[in-house]
Write an enzyme that holds these catalytic residues in place. Sequence first.
Site, PDB file in Angstrom:
ATOM      1  N   ARG A 193       1.309  -0.882  -0.242  1.00  0.00           N
ATOM      2  CA  ARG A 193       0.402  -0.038  -0.096  1.00  0.00           C
ATOM      3  C   ARG A 193       1.041   0.952  -0.028  1.00  0.00           C
ATOM      4  O   ARG A 193       0.838   2.065  -0.642  1.00  0.00           O
ATOM      5  CB  ARG A 193      -1.190   0.264   1.245  1.00  0.00           C
ATOM      6  CG  ARG A 193      -2.168  -0.494   1.143  1.00  0.00           C
ATOM      7  CD  ARG A 193      -2.688  -1.623   2.363  1.00  0.00           C
ATOM      8  NE  ARG A 193      -1.154  -2.458   2.647  1.00  0.00           N
ATOM      9  CZ  ARG A 193      -1.439  -3.625   2.454  1.00  0.00           C
ATOM     10  NH1 ARG A 193      -2.815  -3.986   2.044  1.00  0.00           N
ATOM     11  NH2 ARG A 193      -0.916  -4.645   2.548  1.00  0.00           N
TER      12      ARG A 193
ATOM     13  N   LYS B 166      26.780  -4.626  -2.777  1.00  0.00           N
ATOM     14  CA  LYS B 166      27.899  -4.487  -3.271  1.00  0.00           C
ATOM     15  C   LYS B 166      28.456  -3.876  -1.662  1.00  0.00           C
ATOM     16  O   LYS B 166      29.562  -4.016  -1.998  1.00  0.00           O
ATOM     17  CB  LYS B 166      27.872  -3.529  -4.652  1.00  0.00           C
ATOM     18  CG  LYS B 166      28.187  -4.518  -5.919  1.00  0.00           C
ATOM     19  CD  LYS B 166      27.814  -3.340  -6.743  1.00  0.00           C
ATOM     20  CE  LYS B 166      27.178  -3.876  -7.997  1.00  0.00           C
ATOM     21  NZ  LYS B 166      27.579  -3.173  -9.016  1.00  0.00           N
TER      22      LYS B 166
ATOM     23  N   ARG C 249      11.783   3.798   3.269  1.00  0.00           N
ATOM     24  CA  ARG C 249      11.563   3.139   4.333  1.00  0.00           C
ATOM     25  C   ARG C 249      12.595   1.515   3.845  1.00  0.00           C
ATOM     26  O   ARG C 249      13.443   1.665   3.348  1.00  0.00           O
ATOM     27  CB  ARG C 249      10.333   2.272   3.145  1.00  0.00           C
ATOM     28  CG  ARG C 249      10.122   0.333   4.631  1.00  0.00           C
ATOM     29  CD  ARG C 249       8.520  -0.541   4.594  1.00  0.00           C
ATOM     30  NE  ARG C 249       7.233   0.634   4.838  1.00  0.00           N
ATOM     31  CZ  ARG C 249       6.089  -0.054   4.744  1.00  0.00           C
ATOM     32  NH1 ARG C 249       6.388  -1.353   4.304  1.00  0.00           N
ATOM     33  NH2 ARG C 249       5.195   1.342   4.745  1.00  0.00           N
TER      34      ARG C 249
ATOM     35  N   HIS D 221       5.607   5.855  11.396  1.00  0.00           N
ATOM     36  CA  HIS D 221       5.342   5.980  10.013  1.00  0.00           C
ATOM     37  C   HIS D 221       4.534   7.445   9.982  1.00  0.00           C
ATOM     38  O   HIS D 221       3.238   7.072  10.096  1.00  0.00           O
ATOM     39  CB  HIS D 221       4.593   4.750  10.066  1.00  0.00           C
ATOM     40  CG  HIS D 221       4.547   4.179   8.990  1.00  0.00           C
ATOM     41  ND1 HIS D 221       4.121   4.824   7.561  1.00  0.00           N
ATOM     42  CD2 HIS D 221       4.029   2.796   8.071  1.00  0.00           C
ATOM     43  CE1 HIS D 221       4.024   4.589   6.361  1.00  0.00           C
ATOM     44  NE2 HIS D 221       3.867   2.507   6.887  1.00  0.00           N
TER      45      HIS D 221
HETATM   46  C1  NCD Z   1       2.334  -1.391   8.545  1.00  0.00           C
HETATM   47  C2  NCD Z   1       3.924  -0.767   8.420  1.00  0.00           C
HETATM   48  O1  NCD Z   1       4.140  -0.707   7.100  1.00  0.00           O
HETATM   49  O2  NCD Z   1       3.999  -0.925   9.378  1.00  0.00           O
HETATM   50  N1  NCD Z   1       2.074  -1.389   6.395  1.00  0.00           N
HETATM   51  C3  NCD Z   1       1.854  -0.147   5.879  1.00  0.00           C
HETATM   52  O3  NCD Z   1       2.608   0.773   5.878  1.00  0.00           O
HETATM   53  N2  NCD Z   1       0.587   0.143   5.861  1.00  0.00           N
HETATM   54  C4  NCD Z   1       1.886  -2.284   8.724  1.00  0.00           C
HETATM   55  C5  NCD Z   1       2.655  -3.392   9.416  1.00  0.00           C
HETATM   56  O4  NCD Z   1       3.768  -3.724   8.109  1.00  0.00           O
HETATM   57  O5  NCD Z   1       1.142  -4.342   9.668  1.00  0.00           O
END
Ligand code: NCD
Length: 316
Positions: free
Chosen positions: A64, A93, A114, A142
């Site tokens: 997502r 590498k 991420r 997040h």
């Molecule tokens: C979450 C995450 O990556 O922290 N997912 C997301 O971004 N929608 C929750 C999860 O992975 O459980």
Amino acid sequence: MSFFLIQMNFDGKDIISIKDFSKKEINFILEKAKEMLPYAKGEKYKDILKGKILSTLFFEPSTRTRLSFESAMNRLGGRVIGFADPSATSQKKGESLADTIRMADSYSDAIVIRHPQEGAARLAAEFANSPVLNAGDGAGRHPTQCLLDLFTIQTEKKKINKKKIVLVGDLKYGRTVHSLAYALALYGANLSFVSPANLKMPKEVNNECKKLGVEPTHSSNLEKAIKDADVLYVTRIQKERFPDAEEYNKVVGSYKIDNEMLKNAKRSLIVMHPLPRVVEIDPEVDNTSHALYFKQAFNGVPTRMALLSLSSGVTL
Ligand code: NCD
């Protein structure tokens, strides 16, 4: 007013933690996300990000977050480069994160990252001139998920203040709830944390809530907490963060939301989940009026459209 805010606070601004934003700024972003709705649905089109390139650097799996950022950029006429699997990059590498960021910075106008390490997005921001948007840093934070969660609650419930909101599941490793708890406290929600004893909300987040004048209740009894709740925010047990598989096996399946569990809930209760779900929500709940998680996931598009346009200094 809005022009002033865009220029003063958002143009080129990194989005690393929700704590970097005031309530006024968050409200402004949510307002912009609302304006983006018809554009997110494809009913209207305006290429305000034409000529802009976004880098999406995903060092951890995502469905997502990555796709909604890509959709958001494309819906506004921008383009996307990036990777979803770091094993196909020079990281393999032995390249440092700093060098990868320097490169993405020179190839694009904004960077979404991420990473499994807490603090990685903050570090990335130090090596980039363009805005860095934290799409999740380990068990840390997040913020863009938090904004879409707030957008969802505000859209569905009209206000957040005094609403009873239950956060359940892996509150220790779940980064979405770390960001969300703080933000909900900022709005004066009534917070209830439900988790297995060894997956409690970290002290740091708890203290952040207290500082904002909200005293969350803690328990492991979900049935009781659900009774008068307005929002039930369910999370996955974060298997990948457990140092020991045995520990994970002890808690997996601790909470499972099904229709039986919801039978005494308020009719207006909404069930949210950042997704992916594994076993926490029975698919039978999908067909009830409580299920909000798919709409919530869609809300990632208008929210991220708002963030991408604001951090580029352009507006509809
Ligand atoms: C979450 C995450 O990556 O922290 N997912 C997301 O971004 N929608 C929750 C999860 O992975 O459980």
